[in-house]
Design an enzyme around this catalytic site. Structure first.
Site, PDB file in Angstrom:
ATOM      1  N   SER A  80      13.964  13.711   5.812  1.00 38.31           N
ATOM      2  CA  SER A  80      13.947  13.650   7.219  1.00 38.31           C
ATOM      3  C   SER A  80      15.243  14.164   7.462  1.00 38.31           C
ATOM      4  O   SER A  80      16.128  14.598   6.357  1.00 38.31           O
ATOM      5  CB  SER A  80      14.090  12.052   7.503  1.00 38.31           C
ATOM      6  OG  SER A  80      12.888  11.917   7.271  1.00 38.31           O
TER       7      SER A  80
HETATM    8  C1  LIG Z   1       9.221  10.998   5.769  1.00 36.97           C
HETATM    9  S1  LIG Z   1       8.724  11.010   4.550  1.00 36.97           S
HETATM   10  C2  LIG Z   1       9.627  10.186   3.787  1.00 36.97           C
HETATM   11  C3  LIG Z   1      11.095  10.799   3.767  1.00 36.97           C
HETATM   12  C4  LIG Z   1      11.662   9.553   2.643  1.00 36.97           C
HETATM   13  N1  LIG Z   1      12.440   8.817   2.844  1.00 36.97           N
HETATM   14  C5  LIG Z   1      12.625  11.189   2.013  1.00 36.97           C
HETATM   15  O1  LIG Z   1      13.521  10.714   1.960  1.00 36.97           O
HETATM   16  O2  LIG Z   1      12.129  11.996   1.255  1.00 36.97           O
HETATM   17  C6  LIG Z   1       7.075   9.515   5.059  1.00 36.97           C
HETATM   18  C7  LIG Z   1       6.399   9.806   3.708  1.00 36.97           C
HETATM   19  O3  LIG Z   1       5.953   8.437   2.906  1.00 36.97           O
HETATM   20  C8  LIG Z   1       4.565   8.262   3.117  1.00 36.97           C
HETATM   21  N2  LIG Z   1       3.599   7.284   3.441  1.00 36.97           N
HETATM   22  C9  LIG Z   1       3.545   7.810   4.811  1.00 36.97           C
HETATM   23  N3  LIG Z   1       1.992   6.726   5.177  1.00 36.97           N
HETATM   24  C10 LIG Z   1       2.853   5.751   3.733  1.00 36.97           C
HETATM   25  C11 LIG Z   1       2.083   4.275   3.244  1.00 36.97           C
HETATM   26  N4  LIG Z   1       1.432   4.017   3.839  1.00 36.97           N
HETATM   27  N5  LIG Z   1       2.477   4.234   2.249  1.00 36.97           N
HETATM   28  C12 LIG Z   1       3.527   4.415   1.424  1.00 36.97           C
HETATM   29  N6  LIG Z   1       4.041   5.557   1.346  1.00 36.97           N
HETATM   30  C13 LIG Z   1       3.881   6.198   2.612  1.00 36.97           C
HETATM   31  C14 LIG Z   1       4.542  10.150   2.646  1.00 36.97           C
HETATM   32  O4  LIG Z   1       3.449  10.405   1.587  1.00 36.97           O
HETATM   33  C15 LIG Z   1       5.629  10.812   2.918  1.00 36.97           C
HETATM   34  O5  LIG Z   1       6.576  11.125   1.529  1.00 36.97           O
END
Ligand SMILES: C[S@@+](CC[C@H](N)C(=O)[O-])C[C@H]1O[C@@H](n2cnc3c(N)ncnc32)[C@H](O)[C@@H]1O
Length: 379
Positions: free
Chosen positions: A89
């Site tokens: 992000s």
């Molecule tokens: C915007 S990214 C997060 C960025 C992260 N916090 C970082 O520091 O890089 C969103 C992430 O959430 C994960 N994600 C989406 N739905 C999810 C779920 N139901 N459970 C766990 N992870 C999930 C995606 O695979 C993705 O890697």
């Protein structure tokens, strides 16, 4: 900006980074968490950029205040993709969420959405490894984050799984932070939050993505968490909750059965106004939209609820005072959107920050100003 010190100073000077997170941002190197191949937004879509091909540009991007797409769904080898599935992000968003989380030394934190592991590393640096658990749905990303975290000298618990399940083994948590957008707040996350603990989560509807909400868990035995919308925050959707936007058109069928009508409500008043779109999204659950552009400023608004197979279309003509509408049930989606808009206007056109959310064993309730003032509709 070429390193963490400069990025931290920039974020701090610009008012995005609070004092208590400054040292952590100085020390945790974003470059340790960004894969060698990232995807840069262009007019044609997301274009691959590899560290080896242009190291200086890659590093500049890593230490700029920019979101970096780190995984795409449609990587077909052409170096152009359209659907991002993971990203690091924007640093100002990361900093703002960490400030909003109000985490303090000694707190135990659960993060849902590990992605690159950068945010988990920031949390672990400030709060200690053993106080941080992070969950990632995609096994490849979870593995890559584990490798990056280890290489960077951090060791929070990285769980491969659905964030909706939380991680009961580490509960209760003082803070829960979700880094993808939710339609529905999973009740497990509320159950795993300590009494008085807080959950910070991006929340959106099919008509508006999205806002950031901070819920506070009730006292022991209460079983609910409740709190206000803090402001805007757009994230990629929960992998388990969001059919991609292209499914809007997939839900359109049976055109012969559609009920034809006209509406005097200009759709731009609803979808062109963030507060109105937010309120309509809350009151018309399950509804998504897309717009198809025609010639000479004409366009069609498509609404669909894939769950019930309902859809509606509205043909916009510049300068017209009313518009053709087609609706196919069982839900009359445009009528629902129009009723939600009327409700919102009659309520005084409240901004989205006057709304809040309560999550309990019986589901999720949206309210205006106070929990005892529910919004008609239900998301
Ligand atoms: C915007 S990214 C997060 C960025 C992260 N916090 C970082 O520091 O890089 C969103 C992430 O959430 C994960 N994600 C989406 N739905 C999810 C779920 N139901 N459970 C766990 N992870 C999930 C995606 O695979 C993705 O890697």
């Amino acid at each position: 900006m070429s390193g963490p010190e400069q990025l931290a100073a920039y974020l701090h000077d610009a008012g995005h980074l609070s004092d208590d997170w400054l040292e952590t941002f100085r020390k945790v190197r974003r470059e340790d968490f960004i894969p060698h191949r990232i995807w840069v937004r262009t007019e044609a879509g997301y274009q691959a950029l590899t560290r080896g091909a242009d190291h200086a540009r890659w590093l500049r991007l890593v230490y700029s205040d920019t979101a970096l797409v780190t995984q795409v769904e449609d990587d077909d080898g052409s170096n152009i993709a359209l659907v991002p599935t993971s990203s690091s992000s924007m640093p100002r968003v990361v900093a703002g969420m960490l400030r909003g989380l109000r985490a303090e030394e000694g707190h135990r934190v659960l993060e849902a959405g590990t992605g690159t592991g950068f945010n988990a590393a920031l949390l672990a640096h400030r709060l200690a490894d053993h106080n941080v658990t992070t969950i990632e749905a995609d096994p490849e990303l979870a593995d890559a984050a584990r490798v990056s975290l280890t290489r960077a000298g951090r060791a929070p618990t990285v769980v491969t799984g659905d964030g909706a399940e939380g991680w009961a083994e580490g509960a209760p948590y003082d803070r829960v932070i979700v880094t993808y957008a939710l339609h529905h707040v999973p009740y497990r996350l509320v159950q795993q939050t300590a009494p008085g603990g807080q959950l910070l989560l991006p929340w959106g509807t099919g008509l508006y993505n999205g806002v950031l909400a901070r819920l506070t868990a009730g006292p022991a035995g209460d079983g609910t968490a409740s709190g206000p919308v803090l402001g805007d925050c757009a994230f990629m959707w929960d992998r388990g909750q969001a059919p991609p936007q292209r499914d809007v058109m997939a839900a359109v069928s049976h055109r012969d059965d559609a009920v034809a009508g006209r509406t005097a409500l200009d759709p731009r008043l609803v979808l062109g106004d963030d507060d109105a779109a937010f309120a309509a999204g809350v009151a018309v659950p399950g509804c998504r939209y897309t717009v198809g552009h025609g010639a000479a400023g004409e366009w069609t608004l498509w609404l669909a609820d894939a769950g019930s197979g309902s859809w509606a279309s509205l043909d916009f003509l510049p300068g017209a005072g009313s518009f053709d509408v087609q609706q196919h049930g069982p839900r009359m989606l445009w009528d629902e959107v129009a009723a939600a808009y009327t409700w919102w206007r009659e309520a005084g056109s409240p901004p989205r920050t006057r709304f809040g959310l309560t999550v309990g064993p019986d589901g999720q309730h949206v309210w205006l100003d106070t929990p005892d003032n529910p919004v008609p509709g239900r998301e």
